[in-house]
Scaffold this active site. Structure first.
Site, PDB file in Angstrom:
ATOM      1  N   ILE A  12       6.462  -2.307  18.217  1.00 10.00           N
ATOM      2  CA  ILE A  12       6.863  -3.538  17.515  1.00 10.00           C
ATOM      3  C   ILE A  12       8.330  -3.489  17.082  1.00 10.00           C
ATOM      4  CG2 ILE A  12       6.185  -2.892  15.154  1.00 10.00           C
ATOM      5  CD1 ILE A  12       4.902  -5.766  15.016  1.00 10.00           C
ATOM      6  N   ASP A  35       4.222   1.482   9.886  1.00  8.23           N
ATOM      7  CA  ASP A  35       5.102   1.417   8.707  1.00  8.23           C
ATOM      8  C   ASP A  35       6.238   2.439   8.839  1.00  8.23           C
ATOM      9  OD1 ASP A  35       6.017   0.773   6.163  1.00  8.23           O
ATOM     10  OD2 ASP A  35       4.299   1.629   5.096  1.00  8.23           O
ATOM     11  N   TYR A 122      -6.273   2.777   8.284  1.00 12.14           N
ATOM     12  CA  TYR A 122      -7.186   2.069   7.372  1.00 12.14           C
ATOM     13  C   TYR A 122      -8.573   1.819   7.957  1.00 12.14           C
ATOM     14  CZ  TYR A 122      -3.596   1.292   3.767  1.00 12.14           C
ATOM     15  OH  TYR A 122      -2.657   1.454   2.767  1.00 12.14           O
TER      16      TYR A 122
HETATM   17  P1  ADP Z   1      -3.057   0.604   8.887  1.00  9.27           P
HETATM   18  O1  ADP Z   1      -2.793   1.582   7.780  1.00  9.27           O
HETATM   19  O2  ADP Z   1      -2.904  -0.848   8.445  1.00  9.27           O
HETATM   20  O3  ADP Z   1      -4.345   0.880   9.603  1.00  9.27           O
HETATM   21  P2  ADP Z   1      -1.482   1.886  11.015  1.00  9.27           P
HETATM   22  O4  ADP Z   1      -0.007   1.887  11.154  1.00  9.27           O
HETATM   23  O5  ADP Z   1      -2.162   3.186  10.772  1.00  9.27           O
HETATM   24  O6  ADP Z   1      -1.818   0.777   9.899  1.00  9.27           O
HETATM   25  O7  ADP Z   1      -2.110   1.240  12.320  1.00  9.27           O
HETATM   26  C1  ADP Z   1      -2.095  -0.126  12.622  1.00  9.27           C
HETATM   27  C2  ADP Z   1      -1.889  -0.314  14.121  1.00  9.27           C
HETATM   28  O8  ADP Z   1      -0.511  -0.146  14.427  1.00  9.27           O
HETATM   29  C3  ADP Z   1      -2.644   0.687  15.012  1.00  9.27           C
HETATM   30  O9  ADP Z   1      -3.169   0.006  16.141  1.00  9.27           O
HETATM   31  C4  ADP Z   1      -1.537   1.644  15.434  1.00  9.27           C
HETATM   32  O10 ADP Z   1      -1.835   2.267  16.660  1.00  9.27           O
HETATM   33  C5  ADP Z   1      -0.395   0.650  15.580  1.00  9.27           C
HETATM   34  N1  ADP Z   1       0.974   1.190  15.678  1.00  9.27           N
HETATM   35  C6  ADP Z   1       1.460   2.383  15.309  1.00  9.27           C
HETATM   36  N2  ADP Z   1       2.773   2.464  15.571  1.00  9.27           N
HETATM   37  C7  ADP Z   1       3.143   1.276  16.119  1.00  9.27           C
HETATM   38  C8  ADP Z   1       4.355   0.706  16.626  1.00  9.27           C
HETATM   39  N3  ADP Z   1       5.506   1.396  16.605  1.00  9.27           N
HETATM   40  N4  ADP Z   1       4.341  -0.552  17.118  1.00  9.27           N
HETATM   41  C9  ADP Z   1       3.201  -1.267  17.134  1.00  9.27           C
HETATM   42  N5  ADP Z   1       2.026  -0.816  16.672  1.00  9.27           N
HETATM   43  C10 ADP Z   1       1.991   0.446  16.181  1.00  9.27           C
END
Ligand code: ADP
Length: 171
Positions: A12, A35, A122
């Site tokens: 992203i 994040d 989460y």
């Molecule tokens: P949460 O704590 O809300 O579950 P996470 O970051 O652990 O958030 O995961 C939410 C989603 O984001 C997951 O599908 C994870 O694989 C994805 N994710 C992790 N890094 C990236 C990135 N750089 N770009 C897009 N999605 C990502």
């Protein structure tokens, strides 16, 4: 309306859109997963700004600048931690999408990218979360003409496949 939706596999932080949505935590002080990636790519000024915000309750959204990101804005929203499905998780996740889209429109954004909120650390079940993401986005677009493109950024093939399937069902 279908033509406003893109489903892509990727990172992203690389998206060339007006606003990207961050799956943040209530502290807004950074974390792991998407994040961490957003904070690394945006640079340290992002944390300086979010530190001033005093946190964000689950389901709500806060907007910062994008700093070194291609995106002008980062919309920080806090997804629910999955606790089995009887702690209002579905509604809280729907609020994330609705409030993020509302915040994007308020800043004048026309293109917005979302990660799969709550489905990483989460633990929200992926298919259920994807249905909520699509349903809320569809409902929002039905009532708001100003958004031109919503990109769902899928991190990995499993997420991509799920988004493609649910998209066909809902849109
Ligand atoms: P949460 O704590 O809300 O579950 P996470 O970051 O652990 O958030 O995961 C939410 C989603 O984001 C997951 O599908 C994870 O694989 C994805 N994710 C992790 N890094 C990236 C990135 N750089 N770009 C897009 N999605 C990502």
């Amino acid at each position: 309306m279908k033509e406003k939706i893109r489903i892509v596999e990727g990172d992203i932080t690389k998206q060339e859109v007006d606003a990207i949505v961050n799956a943040a935590n209530t502290s807004l002080l950074g974390g792991g997963g998407v994040d961490g990636a957003i904070h690394r790519a945006a640079g340290p000024e992002l944390l300086e700004e979010t530190r001033q915000m005093g946190g964000c309750p689950t389901g709500e959204a806060r907007v910062s600048k994008g700093y070194n990101l291609p995106a002008k804005w980062v919309i920080h929203t806090v997804g629910p931690v999955w606790a089995g499905g009887h702690k209002n998780e579905d509604n809280l996740l729907a609020n994330c999408y609705r409030n993020s889209l509302t915040a994007a429109v308020a800043r004048g954004a026309k293109t917005v990218a979302f990660p799969s909120i709550s489905t990483g650390a989460y633990g929200f079940p992926l298919e259920r979360a994807t249905e909520i993401a699509m349903r809320e986005t569809k409902r929002f677009l039905e009532n708001n003409e100003s958004l031109e493109k919503i990109v769902f950024v899928c991190f990995g093939e499993r997420v991509l496949k799920t988004y493609q399937e649910v998209f066909e069902r809902i849109f």
